[in-house]
Design an enzyme around this catalytic site. Structure first.
Site, PDB file in Angstrom:
ATOM      1  N   LYS A  26      31.144  35.718  25.984  1.00 12.61           N
ATOM      2  CA  LYS A  26      32.306  34.982  26.498  1.00 12.61           C
ATOM      3  C   LYS A  26      31.895  33.783  27.345  1.00 12.61           C
ATOM      4  O   LYS A  26      32.513  32.721  27.264  1.00 12.61           O
ATOM      5  CB  LYS A  26      33.219  35.909  27.297  1.00 12.61           C
ATOM      6  CG  LYS A  26      32.650  36.384  28.617  1.00 12.61           C
ATOM      7  CD  LYS A  26      33.659  37.180  29.422  1.00 12.61           C
ATOM      8  CE  LYS A  26      33.067  37.616  30.751  1.00 12.61           C
ATOM      9  NZ  LYS A  26      32.650  36.481  31.590  1.00 12.61           N
ATOM     10  N   THR A  27      30.856  33.949  28.182  1.00 14.08           N
ATOM     11  CA  THR A  27      30.434  32.838  29.038  1.00 14.08           C
ATOM     12  C   THR A  27      29.917  31.681  28.200  1.00 14.08           C
ATOM     13  O   THR A  27      30.210  30.515  28.461  1.00 14.08           O
ATOM     14  CB  THR A  27      29.354  33.304  30.033  1.00 14.08           C
ATOM     15  OG1 THR A  27      29.862  34.385  30.817  1.00 14.08           O
ATOM     16  CG2 THR A  27      28.950  32.169  30.963  1.00 14.08           C
ATOM     17  N   ASP A 229      37.843  32.137  33.766  1.00  6.63           N
ATOM     18  CA  ASP A 229      36.957  33.201  33.300  1.00  6.63           C
ATOM     19  C   ASP A 229      37.468  34.546  33.811  1.00  6.63           C
ATOM     20  O   ASP A 229      38.155  34.616  34.834  1.00  6.63           O
ATOM     21  CB  ASP A 229      35.546  32.923  33.844  1.00  6.63           C
ATOM     22  CG  ASP A 229      34.500  33.855  33.272  1.00  6.63           C
ATOM     23  OD1 ASP A 229      34.721  34.402  32.177  1.00  6.63           O
ATOM     24  OD2 ASP A 229      33.452  34.028  33.923  1.00  6.63           O
ATOM     25  N   GLU A 230      37.137  35.636  33.126  1.00  5.61           N
ATOM     26  CA  GLU A 230      37.504  37.006  33.537  1.00  5.61           C
ATOM     27  C   GLU A 230      39.013  37.105  33.829  1.00  5.61           C
ATOM     28  O   GLU A 230      39.443  37.643  34.849  1.00  5.61           O
ATOM     29  CB  GLU A 230      36.702  37.432  34.771  1.00  5.61           C
ATOM     30  CG  GLU A 230      35.201  37.429  34.583  1.00  5.61           C
ATOM     31  CD  GLU A 230      34.685  38.584  33.743  1.00  5.61           C
ATOM     32  OE1 GLU A 230      35.503  39.344  33.214  1.00  5.61           O
ATOM     33  OE2 GLU A 230      33.458  38.727  33.623  1.00  5.61           O
ATOM     34  N   GLN A 260      38.505  45.780  30.024  1.00  4.98           N
ATOM     35  CA  GLN A 260      37.745  45.834  31.269  1.00  4.98           C
ATOM     36  C   GLN A 260      38.618  45.534  32.485  1.00  4.98           C
ATOM     37  O   GLN A 260      38.126  45.109  33.530  1.00  4.98           O
ATOM     38  CB  GLN A 260      36.560  44.865  31.203  1.00  4.98           C
ATOM     39  CG  GLN A 260      35.563  45.224  30.109  1.00  4.98           C
ATOM     40  CD  GLN A 260      34.327  44.355  30.110  1.00  4.98           C
ATOM     41  OE1 GLN A 260      33.574  44.326  31.086  1.00  4.98           O
ATOM     42  NE2 GLN A 260      34.097  43.643  29.019  1.00  4.98           N
ATOM     43  N   ARG A 572      27.602  49.105  29.479  1.00  7.61           N
ATOM     44  CA  ARG A 572      26.545  48.500  30.299  1.00  7.61           C
ATOM     45  C   ARG A 572      25.171  48.758  29.677  1.00  7.61           C
ATOM     46  O   ARG A 572      24.190  48.117  30.045  1.00  7.61           O
ATOM     47  CB  ARG A 572      26.532  49.092  31.722  1.00  7.61           C
ATOM     48  CG  ARG A 572      27.778  48.876  32.584  1.00  7.61           C
ATOM     49  CD  ARG A 572      28.268  47.458  32.581  1.00  7.61           C
ATOM     50  NE  ARG A 572      29.285  47.271  31.547  1.00  7.61           N
ATOM     51  CZ  ARG A 572      29.664  46.079  31.087  1.00  7.61           C
ATOM     52  NH1 ARG A 572      29.083  44.983  31.525  1.00  7.61           N
ATOM     53  NH2 ARG A 572      30.600  45.982  30.173  1.00  7.61           N
TER      54      ARG A 572
END
Length: 620
Positions: A26-27, A229-230, A260, A572
C-alpha cells in the site's frame, strides 16, 4: 508495480479508495500515486499526504524522493501526520483561539494533572466513614472517568450536545452536569496555560475551519490533491478534517485495509471505511490483493479466519510466495507451560540457524504477540531462565521517564512562562529554591535560546546529575537518559521546533523505530505489532476470554474487531506462525482450515507444567 498497484496509482482524479490487504504494498502504491500526480501536472507543494505516525511520514517522503531521483527540484509535497498538520495550522491561526504561537502541547500526563484540579473544584470529597477514613470514590466522580469523557467530547461527533441534553433531561443529569463543568474548567485551564492537548490538534482545527469560513477557504486553496494513509484508523474528527480539506476539489485518495480496523477505543469506526464510496459520490475503488510478505499457508489461514466477519469489504488475498510450513498449534496446561513451550521453540530455531563459525545466527526476527500486557510475565520469566535476550515494546517509554519529563518541563517553561504544569513539576520534584535559581539564571540569558544551551542550563541550575546520584539507585541509567536527550537537543536550532517534535512523538513511532533486530526477541501486544513484520511469530493465549477478550463476547461488533486482531497477528509472520493456548481454545482457531495446521504435542521432552525446562528444574 503489479497491474493492480499501477492502476490504483494512475487512477483519474476524484475520490479514490484503495483497499489494500495485508502486505500488498500500500505504501508503494500511495507514494507512486503522489509521483504520478506530479508527473501529470500537479505542483508538488499542492499535494498534501497525511498519515498517522512520524515513521510512516518519513518513509513516504523518502520513497517519493527516491522515485523522483533526477527530477527533484523546487518545492516538495507536504507529507505529515494528522497531529503535525494540526500543530502546523494552529501555530499560524492560534490567536483566533486565544493562544499565542509559542503555545505548549500537553501530553496525557500534563492534561490529567489539569483534569484532576478541575474535578477537585467540581466534585466534593466523599464523606468520611465511621472510622474517620474517606469512603471509596464513586467511579463517576473519579478523574479517570472525566478524562475519558473529555476525550469523547473532543473525538466523537455530537458528544458535547449529548451531555448538554442529558444535563437537562437525562436520567443521570448530575453526572452529565459534572462532566460539562469539568470540561469547561479544563478548557479554561488550557487557555490560561497557553496550551493545547493532543486531541486539540485535530478538534480545534476542525472547529476553527467551521467557525471561520475565510480560514477554511485559505487552507482549501493550498492543495489540489489530498491523500490519506491507513484510512481504516481514522476517527470522526480526523475524517471531518479530511473532508473539509478536500471537499472543494474532491481529489481525495485514501488507502487502507478494513480487516485491520482494531482501534475502536480510539474512536475509529469501520463504517467510515466501508461507506467511503457512499460518502464520496462517484468514488473509484481499487483492490490490492497480492501479498508479498507471507507464505501461502499463512495467507490462506488468515483469510479463512477474517472472512467470518460480516462488516468487511470482500477480497481475495493471495500470494506467489511458496506454500511454506503449516501453522504450529500447541495446547498447554497453563500459562507457564505455554511460555516454556514458546521459549523452547525459540531455542530450537536459534540452535538450528548457526553461522559457519558455529555461533547462533541472530538474523531471524522473532516476536511473541499477546492480547494483553499482563500475559508477558510468564513469557519474560521463561526467557530469563533460558538467558534469551528480549525487548518489551510498550513498557515505560523514554519520554515518560521521570528524569526526561523533568528536563522537558524546564524547556517548556523557558519557551512558555505561563505553563503552570511545567512550573509545578519543577517546584515539586526539585524544590522551589532550585526553581528560583533556575529563573534567575534565565534572566541573564540573552539572544536566541537554543535547545542544547537550555538543556545545559537546566542541568547546571538544578545540579541535576548530583540530584540523580543522591536520590536514585539506578542513577547511571537516568544519567544516560539525560545524555541521550542532550544529544537529541543538539540536532535542533530552535526551542520551539524541539519541543514540538517531542510533543508529537507517538507510541507507535517508538515501536517502529526501535523494532528489535537480530538476537532480541520482541514481546508486544497485537495492537502494537500492527504495521510490523517478523520471520517467526508466536501468538500466545489464543483462548476464549483472552483472544477474543472476555469483554467482547456479548457484543457482535467487538467480537468482529477481536477477529480482526487475530488476522493482524497472523499476517505479521513472514515464514513461520506458531499459535498456543491453554483453557478453551479460541473460536478463531476453529476457523483455520485443518490442512493449514500441524499439532505440537504437550508431552514433548523438556516441558513441564511449571513453565521450566525439566532438566533445569531437577538440577535446581
Amino acid at each position: 508495480m503489479n497491474p493492480a498497484q499501477k492502476a490504483a496509482a494512475e487512477a483519474q482524479n476524484g475520490p479514490l479508495l484503495i483497499v489494500a490487504g495485508a502486505g500488498t504494498g500500500k505504501t508503494k502504491t500511495l507514494t507512486s500515486r503522489i509521483c504520478y500526480l506530479i508527473e501529470t501536472g500537479t505542483a508538488p507543494d499542492r499535494i498534501c499526504a497525511i498519515t498517522f505516525t512520524n515513521k510512516a511520514a518519513k518513509e513516504m517522503l523518502h520513497r517519493v524522493d527516491a522515485m523522483r531521483l533526477g527530477k527533484k527540484s523546487g518545492p516538495e509535497p507536504l507529507i505529515s501526520t494528522f497531529h503535525s498538520l494540526g500543530a502546523r495550522i494552529l501555530r499560524k491561526e492560534c490567536r483566533l483561539l486565544g493562544r499565542t504561537p509559542n503555545f505548549a502541547i500537553f501530553d496525557d500526563h500534563d492534561s490529567f494533572d489539569l483534569i484532576k484540579k478541575a474535578v477537585k473544584s467540581v466534585v466534593p470529597k466523599p464523606p468520611k466513614d465511621d472510622e474517620g477514613g474517606r469512603q471509596t470514590i464513586n467511579k463517576k466522580e473519579a478523574p479517570v472517568f472525566f478524562a475519558q469523557k473529555i476525550s469523547e467530547i473532543k473525538n466523537k461527533d455530537g458528544a458535547l450536545e449529548e451531555f448538554r441534553a442529558a444535563a437537562k433531561t437525562g436520567h443521570d443529569a448530575k453526572t452529565a452536569s459534572n462532566i460539562l463543568s469539568v470540561f469547561e474548567k479544563y478548557e479554561a485551564a488550557l487557555a490560561r496555560n497557553n496550551a493545547f492537548d493532543f486531541d486539540d490538534l485535530i478538534e480545534k482545527v476542525v472547529a476553527l475551519f467551521k467557525n471561520n469560513p475565510g480560514v477554511l477557504k485559505k487552507y482549501q486553496g493550498m492543495f489540489d490533491a489530498v491523500l490519506v494513509d491507513e484510512y481504516q484508523d481514522i476517527n470522526p474528527k480526523q475524517c471531518e478534517l479530511v473532508t473539509l480539506f478536500a471537499e472543494g476539489h474532491r481529489n481525495l485518495s485514501v488507502v487502507g485495509d478494513d480487516e485491520q480496523t482494531i482501534y475502536s477505543w480510539r474512536y475509529a469506526d469501520i463504517k467510515t471505511f466501508l461507506d467511503f464510496d457512499k460518502d464520496w459520490k462517484g468514488a473509484h475503488v481499487y483492490f490490492l490483493e497480492e501479498n508479498y510478505r507471507s507464505t501461502g499457508n499463512i495467507i490462506r489461514a488468515a483469510a479463512s479466519v477474517v472472512k467470518n466477519n460480516s462488516f468487511r469489504t470482500p477480497k481475495n488475498l493471495w500470494t506467489q510466495n511458496p506454500e511454506g510450513d503449516p501453522i504450529t498449534l500447541f495446547e498447554a496446561w497453563g500459562e507457564n507451560e505455554e511460555a516454556a513451550w514458546i521459549v523452547q521453540e525459540i531455542v530450537k530455531r536459534r540452535n538450528g540457524n548457526k553461522t559457519a563459525a558455529g555461533a547462533m545466527d541472530g538474523g531471524e526476527e522473532i516476536a511473541v504477540l499477546y492480547r494483553t500486557n499482563a500475559q508477558s510475565r510468564a513469557i519474560e520469566q521463561a526467557l530469563i531462565r533460558r538467558d534469551i535476550p528480549y525487548k518489551i515494546f510498550g513498557g515505560l517509554k523514554f519520554y515518560e521517564r521521570r528524569e526526561v519529563k523533568d528536563a522537558i518541563a524546564a524547556l517548556r517553561y523557558v519557551s512558555n512562562s505561563k505553563d503552570e504544569v511545567a512550573r509545578e513539576r519543577l517546584e515539586k520534584n526539585l524544590t522551589k529554591r532550585k526553581f528560583n535559581e533556575f529563573q534567575a539564571k534565565l534572566v541573564t540569558q540573552s539572544g536566541e535560546r537554543k535547545p542544547l544551551e537550555m538543556m545545559k542550563l537546566f542541568i547546571d541550575a538544578f545540579n541535576y546529575m548530583d540530584y540523580l546520584e543522591a536520590n536514585f539507585i539506578n542513577s547511571d541509567e537516568r544519567e544516560e537518559n539525560i545524555a541521550e536527550l542532550v544529544a537529541f537537543a543538539s540536532e535542533f536550532q530552535t526551542l520551539q521546533d524541539f519541543l514540538e517534535k517531542l510533543s508529537l512523538l507517538q507510541a507507535t513511532d517508538d515501536v517502529n523505530e526501535k523494532q528489535s533486530r537480530g538476537r532480541e526477541v520482541g514481546l508486544m501486544t497485537i495492537h502494537l505489532a500492527k504495521g510490523l513484520e517478523f520471520d517467526t511469530v508466536f501468538i500466545a493465549g489464543a483462548a476464549e476470554g483472552l483472544l477474543p477478550h472476555g469483554r467482547s463476547l456479548d457484543d457482535d461488533a467487538s467480537l468482529e474487531e477481536e477477529r480482526r486482531l487475530m488476522y493482524v497477528a497472523m499476517t505479521r509472520a513472514r515464514k513461520n506462525l506458531m499459535i498456543s493456548f491453554y483453557g478453551i481454545p479460541s473460536r478463531f482457531i476453529a476457523e483455520i482450515p485443518e490442512d493449514c495446521i500441524t499439532l505440537a504435542g504437550n508431552d514433548e521432552e523438556g516441558i513441564d507444567g511449571d513453565g521450566m525446562d525439566y532438566e533445569i528444574s531437577v538440577i535446581q
